[in-house]
Design a protein around this motif. Structure first.
Motif, PDB file in Angstrom:
ATOM      1  N   LEU A   1      40.399  42.955  54.020  1.00  0.00           N
ATOM      2  CA  LEU A   1      39.896  41.784  53.301  1.00  0.00           C
ATOM      3  C   LEU A   1      38.380  41.822  53.141  1.00  0.00           C
ATOM      4  O   LEU A   1      37.837  41.256  52.194  1.00  0.00           O
TER       5      LEU A   1
ATOM      6  N   PHE B   1      38.053  43.694  50.108  1.00  0.00           N
ATOM      7  CA  PHE B   1      38.611  42.902  49.003  1.00  0.00           C
ATOM      8  C   PHE B   1      37.660  41.774  48.594  1.00  0.00           C
ATOM      9  O   PHE B   1      37.291  41.640  47.424  1.00  0.00           O
ATOM     10  N   LEU B   2      37.232  40.975  49.566  1.00  0.00           N
ATOM     11  CA  LEU B   2      36.388  39.823  49.239  1.00  0.00           C
ATOM     12  C   LEU B   2      35.035  40.264  48.694  1.00  0.00           C
ATOM     13  O   LEU B   2      34.504  39.666  47.755  1.00  0.00           O
ATOM     14  N   THR B   3      34.465  41.320  49.291  1.00  0.00           N
ATOM     15  CA  THR B   3      33.166  41.810  48.812  1.00  0.00           C
ATOM     16  C   THR B   3      33.309  42.347  47.390  1.00  0.00           C
ATOM     17  O   THR B   3      32.440  42.110  46.539  1.00  0.00           O
ATOM     18  N   SER B   4      34.404  43.053  47.116  1.00  0.00           N
ATOM     19  CA  SER B   4      34.623  43.604  45.780  1.00  0.00           C
ATOM     20  C   SER B   4      34.829  42.494  44.751  1.00  0.00           C
ATOM     21  O   SER B   4      34.307  42.576  43.630  1.00  0.00           O
ATOM     22  N   LEU B   5      35.598  41.477  45.125  1.00  0.00           N
ATOM     23  CA  LEU B   5      35.831  40.372  44.182  1.00  0.00           C
ATOM     24  C   LEU B   5      34.520  39.663  43.862  1.00  0.00           C
ATOM     25  O   LEU B   5      34.250  39.333  42.696  1.00  0.00           O
ATOM     26  N   ALA B   6      33.696  39.460  44.893  1.00  0.00           N
ATOM     27  CA  ALA B   6      32.406  38.796  44.664  1.00  0.00           C
ATOM     28  C   ALA B   6      31.519  39.679  43.783  1.00  0.00           C
ATOM     29  O   ALA B   6      30.831  39.189  42.872  1.00  0.00           O
TER      30      ALA B   6
ATOM     31  N   LEU C   1      36.400  50.126  39.140  1.00  0.00           N
ATOM     32  CA  LEU C   1      37.180  49.810  40.338  1.00  0.00           C
ATOM     33  C   LEU C   1      38.170  50.932  40.668  1.00  0.00           C
ATOM     34  O   LEU C   1      38.339  51.282  41.829  1.00  0.00           O
TER      35      LEU C   1
ATOM     36  N   MET D   1      32.507  41.830  41.592  1.00  0.00           N
ATOM     37  CA  MET D   1      33.082  41.799  40.254  1.00  0.00           C
ATOM     38  C   MET D   1      32.584  40.556  39.499  1.00  0.00           C
ATOM     39  O   MET D   1      32.163  40.641  38.339  1.00  0.00           O
ATOM     40  N   LEU D   2      32.610  39.406  40.160  1.00  0.00           N
ATOM     41  CA  LEU D   2      32.168  38.166  39.508  1.00  0.00           C
ATOM     42  C   LEU D   2      30.671  38.188  39.234  1.00  0.00           C
ATOM     43  O   LEU D   2      30.202  37.701  38.199  1.00  0.00           O
ATOM     44  N   HIS D   3      29.923  38.794  40.170  1.00  0.00           N
ATOM     45  CA  HIS D   3      28.472  38.901  39.958  1.00  0.00           C
ATOM     46  C   HIS D   3      28.177  39.754  38.728  1.00  0.00           C
ATOM     47  O   HIS D   3      27.330  39.410  37.894  1.00  0.00           O
TER      48      HIS D   3
END
Ligand code: NDP
Length: 286
Positions: free
Chosen positions: A171, A174-179, A206, A181-183
């Protein structure tokens, strides 16, 4: 049937998905949820509704928990007769809370298997699904077949904290990648570019991350970071440019600054010409 009956407490999206898979596989399932209405659909499909959490626990020797965290476990199990039961706690929490729970259950004659479900609720029971477990090996072995219903069971070892650590490590990425991605979407968005237009490039990037896994593992395990490809100085300059572009666009810079800080400190520690994998030394505080 000869299928092991079980109790499942905690009927959020994850718990409900698991009950459906157990019912599909022919297990008798007793359920309880604090908000009773969340049990309605699984009861309509054949699960048995217990009137209280204690009654649910006492219905079966195998008790699965799918709760917000480990604090919720005490609210649910306090006062129930736990002697001789196996509690499989599939809730996420810290290693410390996990060890405390193992001791609390042991005092009451129950054994703990810690689980971390590695897919979102709609994929529970899918061939791609896997679940990390840790705790006593023979307890795991006895329940392996039942547990396989919700995903491939991977037993990591006796130490109760291992499943949490693996779950959180996954996670973490996962969480760092999602953040990230949004950035990135916000960054191109500052020039009026829609997320949809940028999406194919994001997808490409990705997928390419996979290519770095093996080399990273090799460098980290060897403790050697040959910088013949992408070195810390080059990557660190790019990290500076991302912060600059972020600030120019008036966006939140906390995430790229954290990355920039890792590169800066790696350069200061003399890793400038090493591979970017040398950042692990900064992360480890060496
Ligand atoms: P929810 O937040 O939807 O459900 C949490 C459950 O815990 C609910 O049944 C809730 O009851 C219960 N609960 C919380 N506090 C208490 C309490 N003090 N006393 C009694 N019951 C309590 O979570 P999910 O179903 O989404 O997830 C459950 C676990 O699975 C989490 O640990 C999560 O990290 C993990 N997980 C979830 C994934 C997912 O895709 N959803 C993916 C991978 C792991 P009530 O209904 O009354 O609020």
């Amino acid at each position: 049937s000869g299928k092991t009956p079980l109790t499942l407490i905690g009927l959020g999206p994850m718990g409900r998905a698991m009950v459906h898979r157990f019912l599909d596989a022919g297990h008798r399932v007793t359920v309880w949820n604090r908000t009773a209405s969340r049990a309605d659909d699984v009861v309509a499909r054949g699960a048995t509704r217990a009137a209280t959490a204690a009654e649910a626990v006492e219905a079966n020797r195998l008790v699965l928990l799918s709760l917000t965290d480990y604090e919720a476990m005490y609210a649910v199990l306090d006062g129930a007769d736990l002697a001789g039961r196996v509690v499989v706690n599939l809730s996420s929490d810290t290693p410390e809370k996990t060890l405390k729970a193992a001791a609390w259950l042991a005092e009451r004659g129950a054994e703990l298997l810690v689980g971390g479900v590695m897919v979102p609720a709609p994929l529970v029971g899918d061939p791609s699904a896997y679940v990390f477990y840790s705790g006593p090996e023979e307890v795991f072995d006895r329940h392996r077949d039942v547990l396989a219903v919700i995903g491939r069971p991977d037993h990591l070892g006796q130490d109760h904290t291992l499943a949490q650590l693996f779950y959180q490590a996954q996670l973490d990425v996962f969480l760092t990648s999602l953040a990230g991605m949004l950035h990135a979407i916000a960054l191109v968005g500052s020039a009026g570019v829609s997320a949809e237009r940028f999406a194919p490039y994001l997808g490409d990037l990705l997928s390419s991350l996979n290519l770095y896994v093996e080399e990273t593992a090799r460098h980290v395990d060897a403790g050697e970071h040959p910088g013949d490809q992408a070195n810390v100085t080059m990557m660190g300059a790019t990290a500076d440019h991302i912060v600059g572009a972020t600030e120019a666009a008036g966006l939140d810079a906390a995430l790229p600054r954290a990355v920039q800080s890792l590169y800066r400190r790696a350069v200061e520690a003399g890793h400038g010409r090493d591979s970017w994998t040398a950042l692990v030394n900064v992360i480890r505080g060496r």
